[in-house]
Design an enzyme around this catalytic site. Sequence first.
Site, short mmCIF file in Angstrom:
data_model
loop_
_atom_site.label_atom_id
_atom_site.label_comp_id
_atom_site.label_asym_id
_atom_site.label_seq_id
_atom_site.Cartn_x
_atom_site.Cartn_y
_atom_site.Cartn_z
CB ALA A 97 -2.10 7.61 -3.46
CB ALA A 106 -0.92 -0.02 1.21
CG ASN A 107 -0.29 4.71 -1.49
OD1 ASN A 107 -1.02 5.46 -0.86
ND2 ASN A 107 -0.69 4.12 -2.61
NE ARG A 108 5.32 6.62 4.69
CZ ARG A 108 5.50 5.82 5.75
NH1 ARG A 108 4.53 5.69 6.64
NH2 ARG A 108 6.63 5.18 5.91
CB SER A 109 -2.94 7.95 -0.05
OG SER A 109 -4.20 8.57 -0.14
#
Length: 224
Positions: free
Chosen positions: A99, A33-36
Amino acid sequence: IAAKLADGPLKGKRILVTSGPTHEPIDPVRYIANRSSGAQGAAVARALRELGAEVVFITGPAAVRPPEGVQVVPVESAREMEAAVQAALPADAGVFAAAVADWRVASASDRKLKKSKDGLPVLEFAENPDILKTVSQMKDGRPPLVVGFAAETNDVVENATAKRKRKGCDWIVANDVSPATGIMGGSENAVILISDGGAEEWPRMGKDEVARRLAERIAAALAG
Ligand code: CTP
Ligand code: CA
């Protein structure tokens, strides 16, 4: 309230908004995943709704709750997001604030990877579909206004201007997400709106205020 909302300048306009991160499965219990947080996308959807738009809100697994009064389409992966976007078309405008993970694990395991038996996993990646680019370059049924976001850590205007060209969208809302700015996961944003007319730098303000300004610009563009 419903009557008041319906009377805004975006009354009768259908707008789709993508938001949040995507989760790309490694196996049934793990993902990339990512930090959005999804905060900016949710704020944009809310602001568009407040101006009277019919909003289809296509969101990955975000940390913030979706706004009231929008049609929420929850998705997990980039490929699910792309399918949901296609299903939501046609629209008068598309705002691509998600994102989206650029890569997914090429062949996610359908059983949980085990430590002892399988040794160190080696993950092979495949590139995800570029949803913004696909929609921007549609021959038939392209929304009249397509807005992308560009989160950059350096050379923000140059990178975002090139990105706008490459993808073929009308506007790019660019921002600097270097850790020092505190924008990723924070409540404020400092954006540069890039369009045909060049780069317009907005002062740092709350994500809600960025969203309201952007919604007003969208309303003006769709009216003119
Ligand atoms: N985007 C998308 N689908 C993807 C990747 C990005 O729709 N697979 C959209 C994002 O929602 C955003 C815009 O494209 O509106 C720019 O995303 P960004 O990650 O900055 O662009 P990329 O083309 O992925 O370039 P980079 O290598 O900088 O990540
Ligand atoms: Ca990317």
